[in-house]
Design a protein around this motif. Sequence first.
Motif, PDB file in Angstrom:
ATOM      1  N   LEU A 163       0.564  -3.948   4.581  1.00 26.70           N
ATOM      2  CA  LEU A 163       1.895  -4.503   4.804  1.00 26.70           C
ATOM      3  C   LEU A 163       1.861  -6.009   5.028  1.00 26.70           C
ATOM      4  N   ARG A 164       0.861  -6.511   5.722  1.00 23.53           N
ATOM      5  CA  ARG A 164       0.792  -7.951   5.995  1.00 23.53           C
ATOM      6  C   ARG A 164       0.763  -8.758   4.690  1.00 23.53           C
ATOM      7  N   LYS A 165       0.078  -8.219   3.675  1.00 26.44           N
ATOM      8  CA  LYS A 165      -0.031  -8.915   2.392  1.00 26.44           C
ATOM      9  C   LYS A 165       1.262  -8.836   1.590  1.00 26.44           C
ATOM     10  N   ALA A 166       1.999  -7.745   1.780  1.00 24.67           N
ATOM     11  CA  ALA A 166       3.183  -7.513   0.945  1.00 24.67           C
ATOM     12  C   ALA A 166       4.492  -7.948   1.595  1.00 24.67           C
ATOM     13  N   LEU A 167       4.487  -8.187   2.892  1.00 17.16           N
ATOM     14  CA  LEU A 167       5.723  -8.380   3.652  1.00 17.16           C
ATOM     15  C   LEU A 167       6.612  -9.473   3.079  1.00 17.16           C
ATOM     16  N   LEU A 168       6.011 -10.575   2.663  1.00 19.90           N
ATOM     17  CA  LEU A 168       6.803 -11.711   2.194  1.00 19.90           C
ATOM     18  C   LEU A 168       7.354 -11.514   0.795  1.00 19.90           C
ATOM     19  N   GLN A 169       6.945 -10.433   0.113  1.00 16.93           N
ATOM     20  CA  GLN A 169       7.443 -10.155  -1.232  1.00 16.93           C
ATOM     21  C   GLN A 169       8.390  -8.952  -1.241  1.00 16.93           C
ATOM     22  N   LEU A 170       8.831  -8.542  -0.070  1.00 20.12           N
ATOM     23  CA  LEU A 170       9.789  -7.441   0.050  1.00 20.12           C
ATOM     24  C   LEU A 170      11.175  -7.997   0.339  1.00 20.12           C
ATOM     25  N   ASN A 171      12.221  -7.237  -0.023  1.00 21.26           N
ATOM     26  CA  ASN A 171      13.555  -7.653   0.383  1.00 21.26           C
ATOM     27  C   ASN A 171      13.716  -7.427   1.890  1.00 21.26           C
ATOM     28  N   VAL A 172      14.747  -8.008   2.472  1.00 19.36           N
ATOM     29  CA  VAL A 172      14.912  -8.008   3.929  1.00 19.36           C
ATOM     30  C   VAL A 172      15.006  -6.587   4.487  1.00 19.36           C
ATOM     31  N   LYS A 173      15.776  -5.726   3.799  1.00 23.06           N
ATOM     32  CA  LYS A 173      15.958  -4.359   4.280  1.00 23.06           C
ATOM     33  C   LYS A 173      14.637  -3.595   4.296  1.00 23.06           C
ATOM     34  N   ASP A 174      13.899  -3.634   3.189  1.00 20.06           N
ATOM     35  CA  ASP A 174      12.627  -2.913   3.118  1.00 20.06           C
ATOM     36  C   ASP A 174      11.605  -3.489   4.090  1.00 20.06           C
ATOM     37  N   ALA A 175      11.587  -4.816   4.230  1.00 18.05           N
ATOM     38  CA  ALA A 175      10.644  -5.447   5.163  1.00 18.05           C
ATOM     39  C   ALA A 175      10.895  -4.966   6.579  1.00 18.05           C
TER      40      ALA A 175
ATOM     41  N   LEU B 273      -1.536   3.663   7.359  1.00 12.56           N
ATOM     42  CA  LEU B 273      -0.650   2.578   7.792  1.00 12.56           C
ATOM     43  C   LEU B 273      -0.291   1.585   6.675  1.00 12.56           C
ATOM     44  N   ALA B 274      -0.717   1.840   5.444  1.00 17.81           N
ATOM     45  CA  ALA B 274      -0.343   0.995   4.311  1.00 17.81           C
ATOM     46  C   ALA B 274       0.799   1.664   3.549  1.00 17.81           C
ATOM     47  N   PRO B 275       1.939   0.984   3.373  1.00 18.80           N
ATOM     48  CA  PRO B 275       3.081   1.605   2.692  1.00 18.80           C
ATOM     49  C   PRO B 275       2.862   1.730   1.192  1.00 18.80           C
ATOM     50  N   LEU B 276       3.475   2.754   0.614  1.00 19.07           N
ATOM     51  CA  LEU B 276       3.466   2.911  -0.834  1.00 19.07           C
ATOM     52  C   LEU B 276       4.462   1.915  -1.428  1.00 19.07           C
ATOM     53  N   LEU B 277       3.982   1.075  -2.354  1.00 20.43           N
ATOM     54  CA  LEU B 277       4.836   0.074  -2.978  1.00 20.43           C
ATOM     55  C   LEU B 277       4.668   0.106  -4.491  1.00 20.43           C
ATOM     56  N   GLN B 278       5.727  -0.283  -5.170  1.00 19.54           N
ATOM     57  CA  GLN B 278       5.706  -0.418  -6.618  1.00 19.54           C
ATOM     58  C   GLN B 278       6.139  -1.837  -6.969  1.00 19.54           C
ATOM     59  N   LYS B 279       5.626  -2.363  -8.081  1.00 18.94           N
ATOM     60  CA  LYS B 279       5.977  -3.720  -8.499  1.00 18.94           C
ATOM     61  C   LYS B 279       7.163  -3.688  -9.456  1.00 18.94           C
ATOM     62  N   SER B 280       8.133  -4.572  -9.204  1.00 20.54           N
ATOM     63  CA  SER B 280       9.277  -4.695 -10.099  1.00 20.54           C
ATOM     64  C   SER B 280       8.910  -5.597 -11.276  1.00 20.54           C
ATOM     65  N   GLU B 281       9.821  -5.719 -12.232  1.00 23.11           N
ATOM     66  CA  GLU B 281       9.580  -6.590 -13.381  1.00 23.11           C
ATOM     67  C   GLU B 281       9.472  -8.055 -12.947  1.00 23.11           C
ATOM     68  N   GLN B 282      10.122  -8.388 -11.827  1.00 28.62           N
ATOM     69  CA  GLN B 282      10.056  -9.752 -11.295  1.00 28.62           C
ATOM     70  C   GLN B 282       8.850  -9.940 -10.372  1.00 28.62           C
ATOM     71  N   GLN B 283       7.946  -8.942 -10.388  1.00 32.59           N
ATOM     72  CA  GLN B 283       6.719  -8.974  -9.581  1.00 32.59           C
ATOM     73  C   GLN B 283       6.995  -8.977  -8.079  1.00 32.59           C
ATOM     74  N   GLN B 284       8.135  -8.414  -7.692  1.00 32.47           N
ATOM     75  CA  GLN B 284       8.425  -8.206  -6.275  1.00 32.47           C
ATOM     76  C   GLN B 284       8.083  -6.779  -5.919  1.00 32.47           C
ATOM     77  N   TYR B 285       7.732  -6.559  -4.652  1.00 31.54           N
ATOM     78  CA  TYR B 285       7.412  -5.212  -4.214  1.00 31.54           C
ATOM     79  C   TYR B 285       8.681  -4.422  -3.909  1.00 31.54           C
ATOM     80  N   LEU B 286       8.683  -3.163  -4.312  1.00 32.93           N
ATOM     81  CA  LEU B 286       9.765  -2.233  -3.997  1.00 32.93           C
ATOM     82  C   LEU B 286       9.179  -1.039  -3.260  1.00 32.93           C
TER      83      LEU B 286
END
Length: 353
Positions: A139-151, A55-68
Amino acid sequence: MSLYCGLACRRKVLWCSRLLSTYVTKARYIFELKEDDDACKRAHQAGAFYLFHSLAPLLQKSEQQQYLAPRYNLAELERLLGKFGHDAKRIEDSVLIGCSEQHEAWFALDLGLNNPPSTNACLQKPEMEAELKGSFTELRKALLQLNVKDASLLSTAQALLHWHDAHQFCSRSGQPTKKNMAGSKRVCPSNEIIYYPQMAPVVITLVSDGSRCLLARQSSFPKGMYSALAGFCDMGETLEEAVQREVAEEVGLEVESLQYSASQHWPFPNSSLMIACHAAVKPGQTEIHVNLRELEAAAWFSHEEVATALKRKGPYTQQQDGTFPFWLPPKLTIAHQLIKEWLEKQKCSSLPA
């Protein structure tokens, strides 16, 4: 002049119909994938897959330290599954979570759930992350650092994957249920009972006495954070009755009027539909009686206090006197939207006519 108006109106109608037809064809396409297993399987061919692990999504960090949230096509996914020791049939465990306007279907697959006993997925998780150049993040930890579509997509995906993991057996027969290809339902083969994914309705209410709003906190909240009142709807209740009961139960106030604002799907902990409302109480009946079984604290806050809290940026660290600054839920939440709406309404009402 009449010819110009006629042309302008015709262009407007055509523009509106194009927008409508795009949405309608997209909705009909998703409906087809939900109802037709063969059509859904064909959609895998040109689809894109989001990956999860327990239940944890695969995420990568962008150069701006946002999750993708990276996506994989079918060929890439089959290659990865082979490398991780999974059968390609695992793809049929994926769930449909949406599609693009060009009808590229989007799916989510959890590599940590429903593994055969011979597969030790936990040992493979670090290897998967190394190969995928990312990390399976709560996801709870990463949700606020995702863009609206991915969230939105990842919230839908986690909710669906969680529901399927929790409903693998029929509550009537005890037999295993079977997922359809899109993951829009499960069926018990022994009695043909159909189970559909569900959300629990929750009312979230911002109470006001005209010049102040009422905010509360539970002991589980981060230190210093206050939010609107919230609670699950009871069986048989209307929305209005649920709001009235929750306000009475939690703070001992009687609602005089209420207004619907908006709604939001919230995946934690078990997928809820947050139904947001503004409620008013009589100015002379504002004494709060906190139900300590439900809340840790509740208080009235002025326009100035709320405006200051909205401008405040984290992290919210302990102050010298041992207290934490008063702050509000983050922008992505519907509680934040409710509070911001109230603040804007207060500003408008204070302007000279």
